[in-house]
Every structure is written in C-alpha cells, then in structure tokens.
Design a protein around this motif. Structure first.
Motif, mmCIF file in Angstrom:
data_model
loop_
_atom_site.group_PDB
_atom_site.id
_atom_site.type_symbol
_atom_site.label_atom_id
_atom_site.label_comp_id
_atom_site.label_asym_id
_atom_site.label_seq_id
_atom_site.Cartn_x
_atom_site.Cartn_y
_atom_site.Cartn_z
ATOM 1 N N TRP A 34 -18.301 2.965 -5.529
ATOM 2 C CA TRP A 34 -18.924 1.655 -5.688
ATOM 3 C C TRP A 34 -20.378 1.927 -6.033
ATOM 4 N N ILE A 35 -20.835 1.440 -7.179
ATOM 5 C CA ILE A 35 -22.219 1.615 -7.607
ATOM 6 C C ILE A 35 -22.776 0.242 -7.933
ATOM 7 N N SER A 36 -23.956 -0.051 -7.373
ATOM 8 C CA SER A 36 -24.540 -1.372 -7.609
ATOM 9 C C SER A 36 -26.057 -1.304 -7.485
ATOM 10 N N GLY A 37 -26.668 -2.391 -7.890
ATOM 11 C CA GLY A 37 -28.089 -2.548 -7.641
ATOM 12 C C GLY A 37 -28.301 -2.732 -6.151
ATOM 13 N N LEU A 38 -29.542 -2.756 -5.732
ATOM 14 C CA LEU A 38 -29.843 -2.850 -4.304
ATOM 15 C C LEU A 38 -29.937 -4.294 -3.850
ATOM 16 N N LYS A 39 -29.520 -4.507 -2.616
ATOM 17 C CA LYS A 39 -29.601 -5.835 -2.011
ATOM 18 C C LYS A 39 -30.839 -5.903 -1.130
ATOM 19 N N LYS A 40 -31.430 -7.056 -1.067
ATOM 20 C CA LYS A 40 -32.684 -7.213 -0.337
ATOM 21 C C LYS A 40 -32.526 -7.306 1.174
ATOM 22 N N LYS A 41 -31.352 -7.606 1.657
ATOM 23 C CA LYS A 41 -31.182 -7.803 3.101
ATOM 24 C C LYS A 41 -30.559 -6.603 3.802
ATOM 25 N N GLU A 42 -30.748 -5.401 3.245
ATOM 26 C CA GLU A 42 -30.273 -4.163 3.862
ATOM 27 C C GLU A 42 -28.763 -4.128 4.039
ATOM 28 N N SER A 43 -28.027 -4.952 3.310
ATOM 29 C CA SER A 43 -26.577 -5.031 3.480
ATOM 30 C C SER A 43 -25.866 -4.376 2.292
ATOM 31 N N ASN A 44 -26.293 -3.187 1.916
ATOM 32 C CA ASN A 44 -25.692 -2.523 0.772
ATOM 33 C C ASN A 44 -24.258 -2.097 1.046
ATOM 34 N N ARG A 45 -23.956 -1.689 2.258
ATOM 35 C CA ARG A 45 -22.593 -1.318 2.609
ATOM 36 C C ARG A 45 -21.711 -2.554 2.693
ATOM 37 N N HIS A 46 -20.421 -2.351 2.454
ATOM 38 C CA HIS A 46 -19.426 -3.410 2.645
ATOM 39 C C HIS A 46 -19.495 -3.863 4.105
ATOM 40 N N TRP A 47 -19.201 -5.118 4.368
ATOM 41 C CA TRP A 47 -19.316 -5.649 5.729
ATOM 42 C C TRP A 47 -18.462 -4.871 6.723
ATOM 43 N N ALA A 48 -17.382 -4.250 6.280
ATOM 44 C CA ALA A 48 -16.516 -3.492 7.181
ATOM 45 C C ALA A 48 -16.912 -2.020 7.253
ATOM 46 N N GLY A 49 -17.895 -1.612 6.475
ATOM 47 C CA GLY A 49 -18.275 -0.205 6.418
ATOM 48 C C GLY A 49 -19.216 0.221 7.524
ATOM 49 N N HIS A 50 -19.213 1.516 7.772
ATOM 50 C CA HIS A 50 -20.077 2.106 8.800
ATOM 51 C C HIS A 50 -20.690 3.388 8.268
ATOM 52 N N GLY A 51 -21.682 3.858 8.956
ATOM 53 C CA GLY A 51 -22.308 5.124 8.599
ATOM 54 C C GLY A 51 -23.664 4.908 7.970
ATOM 55 N N LYS A 52 -24.518 5.906 8.165
ATOM 56 C CA LYS A 52 -25.860 5.840 7.611
ATOM 57 C C LYS A 52 -25.825 6.020 6.096
ATOM 58 N N ILE A 53 -26.760 5.384 5.446
ATOM 59 C CA ILE A 53 -26.944 5.525 4.011
ATOM 60 C C ILE A 53 -28.052 6.560 3.800
ATOM 61 N N MET A 54 -27.770 7.567 2.989
ATOM 62 C CA MET A 54 -28.780 8.571 2.672
ATOM 63 C C MET A 54 -29.669 8.002 1.571
ATOM 64 N N ILE A 55 -30.960 8.041 1.810
ATOM 65 C CA ILE A 55 -31.903 7.511 0.828
ATOM 66 C C ILE A 55 -32.839 8.617 0.378
ATOM 67 N N ASP A 56 -33.027 8.707 -0.925
ATOM 68 C CA ASP A 56 -33.918 9.702 -1.509
ATOM 69 C C ASP A 56 -35.329 9.469 -0.981
ATOM 70 N N ARG A 57 -35.917 10.527 -0.475
ATOM 71 C CA ARG A 57 -37.270 10.454 0.093
ATOM 72 C C ARG A 57 -38.248 9.792 -0.880
ATOM 73 N N ARG A 58 -38.108 10.076 -2.168
ATOM 74 C CA ARG A 58 -39.014 9.512 -3.182
ATOM 75 C C ARG A 58 -38.832 8.014 -3.354
ATOM 76 N N ALA A 59 -37.703 7.470 -2.892
ATOM 77 C CA ALA A 59 -37.385 6.060 -3.110
ATOM 78 C C ALA A 59 -37.744 5.166 -1.928
ATOM 79 N N VAL A 60 -38.130 5.753 -0.814
ATOM 80 C CA VAL A 60 -38.345 4.970 0.410
ATOM 81 C C VAL A 60 -39.380 3.869 0.199
ATOM 82 N N SER A 61 -40.519 4.198 -0.360
ATOM 83 C CA SER A 61 -41.579 3.205 -0.552
ATOM 84 C C SER A 61 -41.114 2.052 -1.441
ATOM 85 N N GLU A 62 -40.476 2.376 -2.555
ATOM 86 C CA GLU A 62 -39.975 1.344 -3.469
ATOM 87 C C GLU A 62 -38.926 0.469 -2.780
#
Length: 128
Positions: free
Chosen positions: A61-89
């Motif tokens: 599943w590939i998509s743009g980013l959601k503003k409410k931190e709900s990128n995972r499916h509502w039934a999904g679990h687990g941490k999302i790995m985020i590129d260190r360079r992307a944190v500020s953006e």
C-alpha cells in the motif's frame, strides 16, 4: 532527484500489520513507477494493496501522507519507520512539534533507487 514523501506498507504476508515506512521516493518520468529503498513498484488492483513490487510480486500500500497520523489501516498495528531526514517535514505536515515515538521509529533510509536494474529486469521479462 527525490520527488515525494510517501507512506509505504508491505501487505504480502502481513495484512494490515506489515512493515511500514515514511520516506522519500523517486518516480519515473511517466509517474507509473515508484522507487523506494532498493525496490520498484507499479500500480496494481489488489484487494488490500495498490502497488506491486516489480521484481518479486509482493503487494504494498503506497499513498500520500495523512495529516492526522493515521497512515496505517485502522486495523493495523506496529510502529512506522520514518526517514530521519523526513521528520521535520512530516511534523510540519501534521502540525506537531514532536514525533509520537509510540507510533514511529526514526531510521536512516538510504536513497537507493534501482532504475537501471529494473529496466533490465523488465526488458528480460518482456523478451520471454
């Protein structure tokens, strides 16, 4: 050139709990292929996925980013790995000052876009 910051989640073998990343992707000139983390993806019509790994057939599943931190499916679990360079953006996008570390793991993702390797793979596949 790196084009976009996107959400990428492996579906094959995991359903809604697969490894997931927020990172920078590169797209082909036609925008039909997305490159990320040494993989190349093309649009597909899977039941739980929207892209397929060109070389191994895994579904994502590939998509743009959601503003409410709900990128995972509502039934999904687990941490999302985020590129260190992307944190500020990403923090700017979601309007937060700090990354919720219960939802994310900050990692280094190398810009490895296999354009030539995938072109060769597709050429060989089309010959057969």
């Amino acid at each position: 050139m790196i084009n976009n910051l996107m959400y990428i989640e492996l579906k094959t073998g995991y359903s809604d709990d697969g490894p997931a990343w927020i990172g920078y992707v590169k797209t082909s000139k036609t925008k039909k292929t997305i490159y990320f983390n040494d993989h190349a993806f093309q649009k597909s019509n899977g039941s739980y996925s929207n892209y397929i790994d060109i070389e191994n057939g895994d579904e994502y599943w590939i998509s743009g980013l959601k503003k409410k931190e709900s990128n995972r499916h509502w039934a999904g679990h687990g941490k999302i790995m985020i590129d260190r360079r992307a944190v500020s953006e990403y923090l700017t996008l979601i309007g937060e000052k700090e990354l919720p570390l219960n939802l994310f793991e900050v990692v280094d993702i190398e810009d490895k876009f296999p354009v030539e390797r995938v072109k060769s793979f597709l050429n060989e596949r089309d010959k057969n």
